[in-house]
Write a protein that holds these residues in place. Structure first.
Motif, PDB file in Angstrom:
ATOM      1  N   GLU A  76       0.941  -1.269   0.019  1.00 58.00           N
ATOM      2  CA  GLU A  76       0.044  -0.102   0.128  1.00 58.00           C
ATOM      3  C   GLU A  76       0.856   1.294   0.037  1.00 58.00           C
ATOM      4  O   GLU A  76       0.508   2.294  -0.460  1.00 58.00           O
ATOM      5  CB  GLU A  76      -1.002  -0.100   1.238  1.00 58.00           C
ATOM      6  CG  GLU A  76      -2.186  -1.007   1.231  1.00 58.00           C
ATOM      7  CD  GLU A  76      -2.906  -0.762   2.249  1.00 58.00           C
ATOM      8  OE1 GLU A  76      -3.707   0.379   2.478  1.00 58.00           O
ATOM      9  OE2 GLU A  76      -2.896  -1.697   3.144  1.00 58.00           O
ATOM     10  N   LEU A  77       2.077   1.350   0.581  1.00 55.10           N
ATOM     11  CA  LEU A  77       3.094   2.400   0.492  1.00 55.10           C
ATOM     12  C   LEU A  77       3.511   2.447  -0.826  1.00 55.10           C
ATOM     13  O   LEU A  77       4.544   3.540  -0.690  1.00 55.10           O
ATOM     14  CB  LEU A  77       3.879   2.211   1.861  1.00 55.10           C
ATOM     15  CG  LEU A  77       3.249   2.229   3.207  1.00 55.10           C
ATOM     16  CD1 LEU A  77       4.558   1.892   4.260  1.00 55.10           C
ATOM     17  CD2 LEU A  77       2.709   3.569   3.538  1.00 55.10           C
ATOM     18  N   PHE A  79       5.491  -0.195  -2.150  1.00 51.73           N
ATOM     19  CA  PHE A  79       6.724  -1.163  -2.490  1.00 51.73           C
ATOM     20  C   PHE A  79       6.210  -2.253  -3.594  1.00 51.73           C
ATOM     21  O   PHE A  79       4.850  -2.484  -3.592  1.00 51.73           O
ATOM     22  CB  PHE A  79       7.061  -1.667  -1.095  1.00 51.73           C
ATOM     23  CG  PHE A  79       7.943  -0.920  -0.207  1.00 51.73           C
ATOM     24  CD1 PHE A  79       9.138  -1.322   0.327  1.00 51.73           C
ATOM     25  CD2 PHE A  79       7.159   0.237   0.378  1.00 51.73           C
ATOM     26  CE1 PHE A  79       9.712  -0.452   1.101  1.00 51.73           C
ATOM     27  CE2 PHE A  79       7.961   0.869   1.170  1.00 51.73           C
ATOM     28  CZ  PHE A  79       9.206   0.662   1.580  1.00 51.73           C
ATOM     29  N   GLY A  80       7.328  -2.413  -4.286  1.00 42.69           N
ATOM     30  CA  GLY A  80       7.062  -3.809  -5.073  1.00 42.69           C
ATOM     31  C   GLY A  80       6.712  -5.045  -4.095  1.00 42.69           C
ATOM     32  O   GLY A  80       7.234  -4.935  -2.851  1.00 42.69           O
ATOM     33  N   VAL A  81       6.116  -5.938  -4.575  1.00 39.80           N
ATOM     34  CA  VAL A  81       5.642  -6.994  -3.573  1.00 39.80           C
ATOM     35  C   VAL A  81       7.108  -7.664  -3.135  1.00 39.80           C
ATOM     36  O   VAL A  81       7.069  -8.493  -1.988  1.00 39.80           O
ATOM     37  CB  VAL A  81       4.804  -7.895  -4.249  1.00 39.80           C
ATOM     38  CG1 VAL A  81       5.344  -8.953  -5.292  1.00 39.80           C
ATOM     39  CG2 VAL A  81       4.226  -8.932  -3.047  1.00 39.80           C
ATOM     40  N   GLY A  82       8.238  -7.842  -4.000  1.00 40.90           N
ATOM     41  CA  GLY A  82       9.357  -8.431  -3.591  1.00 40.90           C
ATOM     42  C   GLY A  82       9.968  -7.789  -2.432  1.00 40.90           C
ATOM     43  O   GLY A  82      10.291  -8.520  -1.251  1.00 40.90           O
ATOM     44  N   MET A  83      10.158  -6.305  -2.358  1.00 38.35           N
ATOM     45  CA  MET A  83      10.815  -5.615  -1.202  1.00 38.35           C
ATOM     46  C   MET A  83       9.683  -5.554  -0.146  1.00 38.35           C
ATOM     47  O   MET A  83      10.094  -5.339   0.949  1.00 38.35           O
ATOM     48  CB  MET A  83      11.097  -4.041  -1.693  1.00 38.35           C
ATOM     49  CG  MET A  83      12.445  -4.177  -2.534  1.00 38.35           C
ATOM     50  SD  MET A  83      13.724  -4.879  -1.923  1.00 38.35           S
ATOM     51  CE  MET A  83      14.081  -3.486  -0.538  1.00 38.35           C
ATOM     52  N   ALA A  84       8.342  -5.626  -0.484  1.00 35.51           N
ATOM     53  CA  ALA A  84       7.538  -5.517   0.876  1.00 35.51           C
ATOM     54  C   ALA A  84       7.470  -6.825   1.540  1.00 35.51           C
ATOM     55  O   ALA A  84       7.651  -6.676   2.854  1.00 35.51           O
ATOM     56  CB  ALA A  84       5.999  -5.426   0.073  1.00 35.51           C
ATOM     57  N   ILE A  85       7.777  -7.755   0.877  1.00 35.78           N
ATOM     58  CA  ILE A  85       8.025  -9.066   1.743  1.00 35.78           C
ATOM     59  C   ILE A  85       9.212  -9.112   2.567  1.00 35.78           C
ATOM     60  O   ILE A  85       9.352  -9.453   3.756  1.00 35.78           O
ATOM     61  CB  ILE A  85       8.185 -10.328   0.807  1.00 35.78           C
ATOM     62  CG1 ILE A  85       6.867 -10.593   0.112  1.00 35.78           C
ATOM     63  CG2 ILE A  85       8.503 -11.426   1.497  1.00 35.78           C
ATOM     64  CD1 ILE A  85       6.707 -11.708  -0.933  1.00 35.78           C
ATOM     65  N   LEU A  86      10.245  -8.512   1.912  1.00 37.66           N
ATOM     66  CA  LEU A  86      11.539  -8.451   2.867  1.00 37.66           C
ATOM     67  C   LEU A  86      11.385  -7.280   3.845  1.00 37.66           C
ATOM     68  O   LEU A  86      11.845  -7.533   5.125  1.00 37.66           O
ATOM     69  CB  LEU A  86      12.886  -7.909   2.053  1.00 37.66           C
ATOM     70  CG  LEU A  86      13.043  -9.097   0.751  1.00 37.66           C
ATOM     71  CD1 LEU A  86      13.943  -8.648  -0.251  1.00 37.66           C
ATOM     72  CD2 LEU A  86      13.539 -10.447   1.358  1.00 37.66           C
ATOM     73  N   ALA A  87      10.747  -6.101   3.625  1.00 37.30           N
ATOM     74  CA  ALA A  87      10.552  -5.079   4.745  1.00 37.30           C
ATOM     75  C   ALA A  87       9.480  -5.752   5.812  1.00 37.30           C
ATOM     76  O   ALA A  87       9.954  -5.255   7.112  1.00 37.30           O
ATOM     77  CB  ALA A  87      10.041  -3.786   4.004  1.00 37.30           C
ATOM     78  N   ALA A  88       8.574  -6.421   5.423  1.00 37.69           N
ATOM     79  CA  ALA A  88       7.742  -7.008   6.447  1.00 37.69           C
ATOM     80  C   ALA A  88       8.355  -7.864   7.534  1.00 37.69           C
ATOM     81  O   ALA A  88       8.216  -7.937   8.629  1.00 37.69           O
ATOM     82  CB  ALA A  88       6.600  -7.569   5.784  1.00 37.69           C
ATOM     83  N   GLN A  89       9.395  -8.750   6.836  1.00 33.50           N
ATOM     84  CA  GLN A  89      10.196  -9.623   7.791  1.00 33.50           C
ATOM     85  C   GLN A  89      10.890  -8.882   8.879  1.00 33.50           C
ATOM     86  O   GLN A  89      10.923  -9.182   9.818  1.00 33.50           O
ATOM     87  CB  GLN A  89      11.131 -10.381   6.788  1.00 33.50           C
ATOM     88  CG  GLN A  89      10.242 -11.152   5.872  1.00 33.50           C
ATOM     89  CD  GLN A  89      10.715 -12.795   6.153  1.00 33.50           C
ATOM     90  OE1 GLN A  89       9.820 -13.405   6.557  1.00 33.50           O
ATOM     91  NE2 GLN A  89      12.107 -13.135   6.010  1.00 33.50           N
ATOM     92  N   ALA A  90      11.611  -7.695   8.372  1.00 38.57           N
ATOM     93  CA  ALA A  90      12.110  -6.591   9.232  1.00 38.57           C
ATOM     94  C   ALA A  90      11.368  -6.149  10.260  1.00 38.57           C
ATOM     95  O   ALA A  90      11.716  -5.868  11.471  1.00 38.57           O
ATOM     96  CB  ALA A  90      12.988  -5.750   8.283  1.00 38.57           C
ATOM     97  N   LEU A  91      10.064  -5.709   9.843  1.00 38.98           N
ATOM     98  CA  LEU A  91       9.260  -5.069  10.646  1.00 38.98           C
ATOM     99  C   LEU A  91       8.886  -6.002  11.816  1.00 38.98           C
ATOM    100  O   LEU A  91       8.568  -5.802  12.866  1.00 38.98           O
ATOM    101  CB  LEU A  91       7.944  -4.548   9.881  1.00 38.98           C
ATOM    102  CG  LEU A  91       7.005  -3.957  10.632  1.00 38.98           C
ATOM    103  CD1 LEU A  91       7.113  -2.785  11.389  1.00 38.98           C
ATOM    104  CD2 LEU A  91       5.568  -4.029   9.722  1.00 38.98           C
ATOM    105  N   VAL A  92       8.405  -7.172  11.548  1.00 42.26           N
ATOM    106  CA  VAL A  92       7.976  -8.049  12.430  1.00 42.26           C
ATOM    107  C   VAL A  92       9.205  -8.671  13.277  1.00 42.26           C
ATOM    108  O   VAL A  92       8.914  -8.678  14.639  1.00 42.26           O
ATOM    109  CB  VAL A  92       7.740  -9.569  11.826  1.00 42.26           C
ATOM    110  CG1 VAL A  92       7.100 -10.565  12.684  1.00 42.26           C
ATOM    111  CG2 VAL A  92       6.250  -9.328  10.808  1.00 42.26           C
TER     112      VAL A  92
END
Length: 539
Positions: A76-77, A79-92
């Protein structure tokens, strides 16, 4: 833990989290080496959620919405879905830093707190589901996240506070961890809640229990305010649908297999030995709690793809943390402190291959050669940052049944073969797609577009119906990114797309039969050597 130890532990957590975050994000994209179909399933859910859909209400899935919400947030912000997956891992991983820190400083010595913290962060931020195969995959990432939450909840429940005590904070973390598991994969709650509740009762931690209940209820109320009460009934319905699914009743070995198969029997025996040793070491309460938790360990392992017993890492830490005072012996004169240490070492060795694979996976991803990958969604402007290996996808492969063996199996009334799949009286090939999933799905969509069927909303007669990810096709309203049973989304479908070599023959057969049973008419409008397209006529 003394103040110096707390500072060292806090610094260690920040360094590990920051280091892994940099390693994840530095590549600038996500490069997967296997599980392309599962990745398509994940992206289907993420993009639906990013567009405002709710799991269970707007699409069918047994996976809770929290499994994809962090990824959808970054999409939603922009990001492409690839970087979104990686950023989500860091967020969690970042969100769990404080709970991990509290468990460490309240219940563990500095060294073991660091081991525990590293395990939790690696589970949040790894790039493989587990096992010992050195490859890159984001498939089943939610299992790792749920394990990290389970580690927190179980540690708070089974380990008595030895440094400082705050039952309110214990209850808050415990309640949020259980709520998180429930909204990621409810299997974990069913498996571990009995043991956690028993631990709280035996320790008379009623204040922590009250706070945990209130925290869990607060999460439930918050979700209900945004999604409505129907969310919970829809979630339950999706879970029950999966438990009764004929196409995929279990993702791997049988329950007996994950307990007693050669690769698992050592861990199973070690867990039961640990229960006995704890009781002989004067830790009868902890031994009883562990005995109740062990079946949950087995059940979650059985439910997860790959059947990786990741509970072994936690059990090793627990045994070292629960060692009695020096000089404690049992009736046979054994040194129980040393006995628990030896059992912990043995359990760590059993889980070491998987743990190393998880820990090394982000570094393996960073070091991977970009020349060996191509974009999964070459025509997408936003989501061109996820890549797959052409070596796995360039040439689709499949498996077929030899006719003579099929006839022999039918003559012997084999339970594995329930007859041919018929489409409008035509017997379809007994073929199953074994490789090249991305190429097949992309090729089907391109053929549909060039054949004048751009913009249609197809219902795929297969496990995955993610054709819309690859081009100008409609997305099924009420569909299922991964189909388990029934005809989810058929009301919004304009056509039925029947692959001649599907991912799952049982899924194709059951969908075609369900269409007939539902009174839907089918009219063939296009076919090639890969698929048949039929227009759906409502009953």
């Amino acid at each position: 833990m003394q103040r110096r130890g707390q500072i060292a532990f806090g610094g260690f957590l920040i360094v590990v989290w920051a280091g892994l975050s940099w390693v994840l994000l530095a590549k600038g994209g996500l490069y997967i080496a296997k599980h392309e179909g599962d990745t398509m399933h994940l992206i289907d859910m993420v993009l639906r959620q990013a567009d405002g859909e709710w799991a269970h209400l707007d699409y069918m899935s047994p996976i809770g919405f929290l499994a994809t919400a962090p990824i959808a947030l970054f999409v939603e912000l922009g990001f492409g879905v690839g970087m979104a997956i990686l950023a989500a891992q860091a967020l969690v991983g970042g969100l769990l830093l404080l709970p991990i820190f509290w468990v460490g400083i309240s219940r563990l010595k500095t060294a073991w707190a660091m081991v525990f913290g590293a395990l939790c962060l690696v589970l949040c931020m790894a790039l493989v589901h587990g096992e010992a195969q050195p490859s890159i995959s984001v498939s089943m990432h939610y299992n790792r996240w749920a394990w990290a939450l389970a580690f927190l909840a179980i540690s708070i429940a089974i380990l008595p506070p030895v440094q400082r005590e705050n039952r309110t904070l214990d209850g808050l973390i415990l309640g949020l961890a259980v709520a998180g598991m429930a909204l990621i994969k409810v299997t974990y709650v069913a498996a571990f809640l009995p043991g956690v509740l028993l631990a709280l009762v035996l320790r008379r931690q009623f204040r922590a229990m009250r706070v945990a209940v209130l925290a869990g209820l607060a999460v439930a109320v918050l979700v209900t305010l945004f999604a409505g009460p129907a969310f919970w009934f829809a979630y339950l319905g999706d879970v029950l649908t999966v438990t009764g699914s004929e196409t995929r009743p279990q993702p791997g070995l049988s329950l007996n297999g994950v307990i007693a198969a050669p690769a698992y029997l050592g861990g199973s025996i070690a867990a039961l030995v640990a229960v006995v040793l704890l009781r002989q070491a004067g830790r009868a309460t902890e031994g009883l709690i562990l005995l109740v938790l062990v079946p949950g360990f087995f059940f979650v392992t059985y439910q997860n793809f790959g059947n990786d017993p990741q509970w072994l890492y936690l059990l090793g830490v627990l045994l070292f943390a629960l060692r009695p005072a020096p000089g404690t012996t049992n009736a046979h004169g054994w040194d129980m402190r040393q006995a628990l240490a030896l059992a912990g070492c043995a359990i760590f060795m059993l889980g070491l291959p998987s743990a190393i694979n998880l820990a090394f996976s982000p570094f393996r991803h960073l070091a991977s050669s970009e020349d060996e990958f191509v974009p999964m969604f070459a025509r997408s402007e936003q989501h061109g940052d996820i890549f797959a290996m052409p070596a796995r996808n360039a040439t689709p492969t499949g498996t077929i049944k030899l006719p003579v063996l099929v006839e022999a199996a039918r003559a012997g009334e084999s339970e594995e073969d329930d007859g041919p799949t018929l489409l409008l009286g035509e017997e379809l090939p007994e073929c199953g797609l074994a490789g090249g999933t991305v190429t097949v799905y992309d090729g089907i969509v391109r053929d549909l577009e060039t054949s004048g069927f751009a913009g249609i909303t197809p219902l795929g007669a297969d496990l995955l119906a993610s054709y819309w990810l690859f081009g100008d096709l409609g997305r099924l309203e009420g569909g299922a990114p991964w189909r388990y049973a029934g005809l989810p989304g058929v009301e919004s479908a304009s056509h039925l797309l029947v692959p001649l070599c599907p991912l799952d023959r049982k899924a194709r057969k059951s969908m075609i039969e369900a269409m007939a049973a539902g009174g839907y008419g089918l009219k063939e409008v296009h076919r090639n050597e890969v698929y048949v397209l039929l227009e759906i006529e409502a009953p």
